[in-house]
Scaffold this motif. Sequence first.
Motif, PDB file in Angstrom:
ATOM      1  N   GLY A   1      44.081  18.370 -43.691  1.00 41.97           N
ATOM      2  CA  GLY A   1      45.521  18.160 -43.710  1.00 41.97           C
ATOM      3  C   GLY A   1      46.086  17.753 -42.368  1.00 41.97           C
ATOM      4  O   GLY A   1      45.426  17.859 -41.322  1.00 41.97           O
TER       5      GLY A   1
ATOM      6  N   PHE B   1      39.361  21.275 -47.739  1.00 42.56           N
ATOM      7  CA  PHE B   1      40.659  20.618 -47.619  1.00 42.56           C
ATOM      8  C   PHE B   1      40.841  20.096 -46.198  1.00 42.56           C
ATOM      9  O   PHE B   1      40.383  20.708 -45.229  1.00 42.56           O
TER      10      PHE B   1
ATOM     11  N   ALA C   1      51.675  18.912 -50.762  1.00 46.21           N
ATOM     12  CA  ALA C   1      52.642  18.337 -49.831  1.00 46.21           C
ATOM     13  C   ALA C   1      53.881  19.217 -49.807  1.00 46.21           C
ATOM     14  O   ALA C   1      54.366  19.658 -50.853  1.00 46.21           O
TER      15      ALA C   1
ATOM     16  N   ARG D   1      54.117  18.653 -44.231  1.00 49.60           N
ATOM     17  CA  ARG D   1      52.738  19.113 -44.325  1.00 49.60           C
ATOM     18  C   ARG D   1      52.082  18.431 -45.505  1.00 49.60           C
ATOM     19  O   ARG D   1      52.604  18.455 -46.626  1.00 49.60           O
ATOM     20  N   ASN D   2      50.931  17.799 -45.262  1.00 54.81           N
ATOM     21  CA  ASN D   2      50.214  17.085 -46.316  1.00 54.81           C
ATOM     22  C   ASN D   2      48.746  17.458 -46.255  1.00 54.81           C
ATOM     23  O   ASN D   2      48.139  17.480 -45.179  1.00 54.81           O
ATOM     24  N   GLU D   3      48.164  17.713 -47.443  1.00 57.02           N
ATOM     25  CA  GLU D   3      46.783  18.169 -47.504  1.00 57.02           C
ATOM     26  C   GLU D   3      46.113  17.574 -48.735  1.00 57.02           C
ATOM     27  O   GLU D   3      46.722  17.497 -49.805  1.00 57.02           O
TER      28      GLU D   3
ATOM     29  N   VAL E   1      46.007  17.657 -54.162  1.00 58.79           N
ATOM     30  CA  VAL E   1      47.024  17.155 -53.240  1.00 58.79           C
ATOM     31  C   VAL E   1      48.083  18.239 -53.070  1.00 58.79           C
ATOM     32  O   VAL E   1      48.587  18.779 -54.060  1.00 58.79           O
TER      33      VAL E   1
ATOM     34  N   ARG F   1      50.074  17.770 -40.209  1.00 54.54           N
ATOM     35  CA  ARG F   1      51.445  18.271 -40.173  1.00 54.54           C
ATOM     36  C   ARG F   1      52.208  17.540 -39.084  1.00 54.54           C
ATOM     37  O   ARG F   1      51.744  17.446 -37.941  1.00 54.54           O
TER      38      ARG F   1
ATOM     39  N   ARG G   1      46.031  28.359 -42.317  1.00 51.45           N
ATOM     40  CA  ARG G   1      46.445  27.129 -43.010  1.00 51.45           C
ATOM     41  C   ARG G   1      46.480  27.372 -44.522  1.00 51.45           C
ATOM     42  O   ARG G   1      46.146  26.492 -45.315  1.00 51.45           O
TER      43      ARG G   1
ATOM     44  N   SER H   1      41.964  24.182 -36.797  1.00 58.84           N
ATOM     45  CA  SER H   1      43.118  23.304 -36.609  1.00 58.84           C
ATOM     46  C   SER H   1      43.253  22.933 -35.136  1.00 58.84           C
ATOM     47  O   SER H   1      42.847  23.693 -34.248  1.00 58.84           O
TER      48      SER H   1
ATOM     49  N   TYR I   1      52.271  20.360 -55.608  1.00 55.14           N
ATOM     50  CA  TYR I   1      50.847  20.698 -55.653  1.00 55.14           C
ATOM     51  C   TYR I   1      50.270  20.113 -56.934  1.00 55.14           C
ATOM     52  O   TYR I   1      50.840  20.269 -58.013  1.00 55.14           O
TER      53      TYR I   1
END
Length: 670
Positions: free
Chosen positions: A665, A663, A203, A192-194, A201, A667, A83, A629, A223
Amino acid sequence: MKKGSGQGCFFRLKGGVSLLCFLIFPMLSFAAEQELKTEELVQMSLDDLMNTVVVTASRAEIPLSRVSKSISVVSRKDMEDARQYFLPEMIDNVPGVYLKRNGGPGRISRINMRGAKYQYTQFQYNGIPLKDATDILNSFNSYVQDLYAGEDIERIEVLKGSNSTLYGSQAMGGVINIIPAKWNQDLVLDSRNEIGSNNTVFASARAAYGKENFYLDINPLYYDTDGESFSGSHDYYYEKKGLSAGAGYKFSNGISLEFNSLYSDTEAPLHAQFPGLDAQQRLTGNRAAEDQHTENSLFLAGLTFAHQVNSVWDYSLKAAYSETRRHYFNSSVSADKSEYNGDTSYLEMQHNLRFTDWMNLTVGMDYEKSDYENREPLNAFQEIYDSRIFSYNWDYWDAFCMLRFSFLNDSLLLDAGGRYNDHEKFDSETVWEMSAAYIFKDFGTKIHGHTGTGYRTPALYEVYGGYLFNGERIPTGNPDLEPEKSISYEIGVDQFLFDNSLNFGLTWFHIDFDDLVIYSLRYENGSEGRSEGIETYVHYQPCPYVRLGLAYTYADPEYKDSTSGKWLREPSFPKNKFSFTTSLYPLEKLRIWFRVIWQDEKIVPLYDSAFKQTLWEEDSVTTVDAAVSYNISENFDVWLRAENLFDEDYSEGGYAMPGQWIFGGIRLMF
């Protein structure tokens, strides 16, 4: 520098482990109720790995198992397991590769291969050189820290050793080729967002659509982080906006046209204080500036026309244009800034001829034109901000060829080639290379060797550069510089055992450098260098649930002191580096990944409180990263990952490195 008491470190460690467990155990409980489908587990076996087609080793598509040089591949699956989409972090797993960062996200990052300096690594995007005409060493150094991958990156190929025959200048240490996915079919929508520590942040998204004869692929990326403050009162913030895009159309009769584009725009603070030593020879921290920052942008656009004329002959034509803009704001006054603006135009023609099943020929030519512009305030000390402009340009062209032979039913592989460089400023250069491999198919053994020469043409800045002091131009460039040169050797063995479930290899390498450019008030040719060592790796997949990877590198880079004539160790390089990665698939939809990296102590040149340079010993360090994940459904992934899981307190080149970052996230895929 210490971030807190031992008790504080304990609670940070306890908190990080607790967070990981909090995510892992509910996933295990939920997934245990499902039927395991081992045969459907998504994984790259070693058979798949060795049949991966690579292009960087010979400028032609060949299976990795038939390559006669040292090349490593970082796959899309490697990035997904970790990831991790900061590309230098993923390259850091490759044997022979060293990643050095001056702090956290957005700080200067350098990739060195086999002990060679960072300016000897050439970066490419889909086979197009990534150039910064304004860099003082003609490297891509100012943009390595901005290499975050979108959802479209297929793999990264890392070619090691002097490879100027195929890739010209800056390839004396190796080549890193970032290859995006292309010719996808049907509709792909991906997001994808984290979020994470220090208000981070990340994305990225992907919108792709293709049919048999065309494709379109667009990948925006964002980012943003507050970063850490370390010993200062201001954070090392970082913001990046980026976009990668690709498109292609296939005409009839094996004719295609492709477009690739890369864009990046970033902002980060400058240093208010660089690392040094106090009167007691203790490390003092770097601090971020309050009102000084840098704004960098990169733009690349390239076209590739390919024509498969018949089964014997195909050719391609490439045209690319790139811009780099580096602006340093030195105070709160907007006009108090230094600008470095570069433009590079690139043309390439390549022909591939397959005369027989056992002999292929690649021939080609390329042309490059570089433009450099530097704007400086006339005298910032006296608040005279009128800009003075310095601009330079030059061009060159190259011709190259490579013959590839295959004998004894593809058991014996031989490659030989050369390149001729005609530069507007410098004398012409001719380089060559030879490589060979023999595959003992009954035993799963491949013995390979490579030797070749390389060169690096000095940068425009090294030849013409300078700086303003009190309104006067102080030249640092030297119009009499000559290109740097190298010759490298390597010999190694790769072994496959247990139906290819175990793959390991060992390679010895040696590089000699001559006419090295050094700086002492101005740039001069005046030094020699060398690097020797070994690199080894192990890939092991004992069962479908487990993948293990190990990489070890020993490198001993040295340079010959121009004054004493003694050979001295190159500073800031560890002699030994070890990495261990594990990917676990205990359940059909669950992935667990972790990595351990250890490197030994380094000798770092720093200045003390009396402005005297001291060789300071930086401690060895072990860091651990981890990721968990879970694929909730066909269209939905969630994960938790940690960088520096155990909150190790360490520095790189004297610069404080981030502590534990966590982190989380999601997806979405359609």
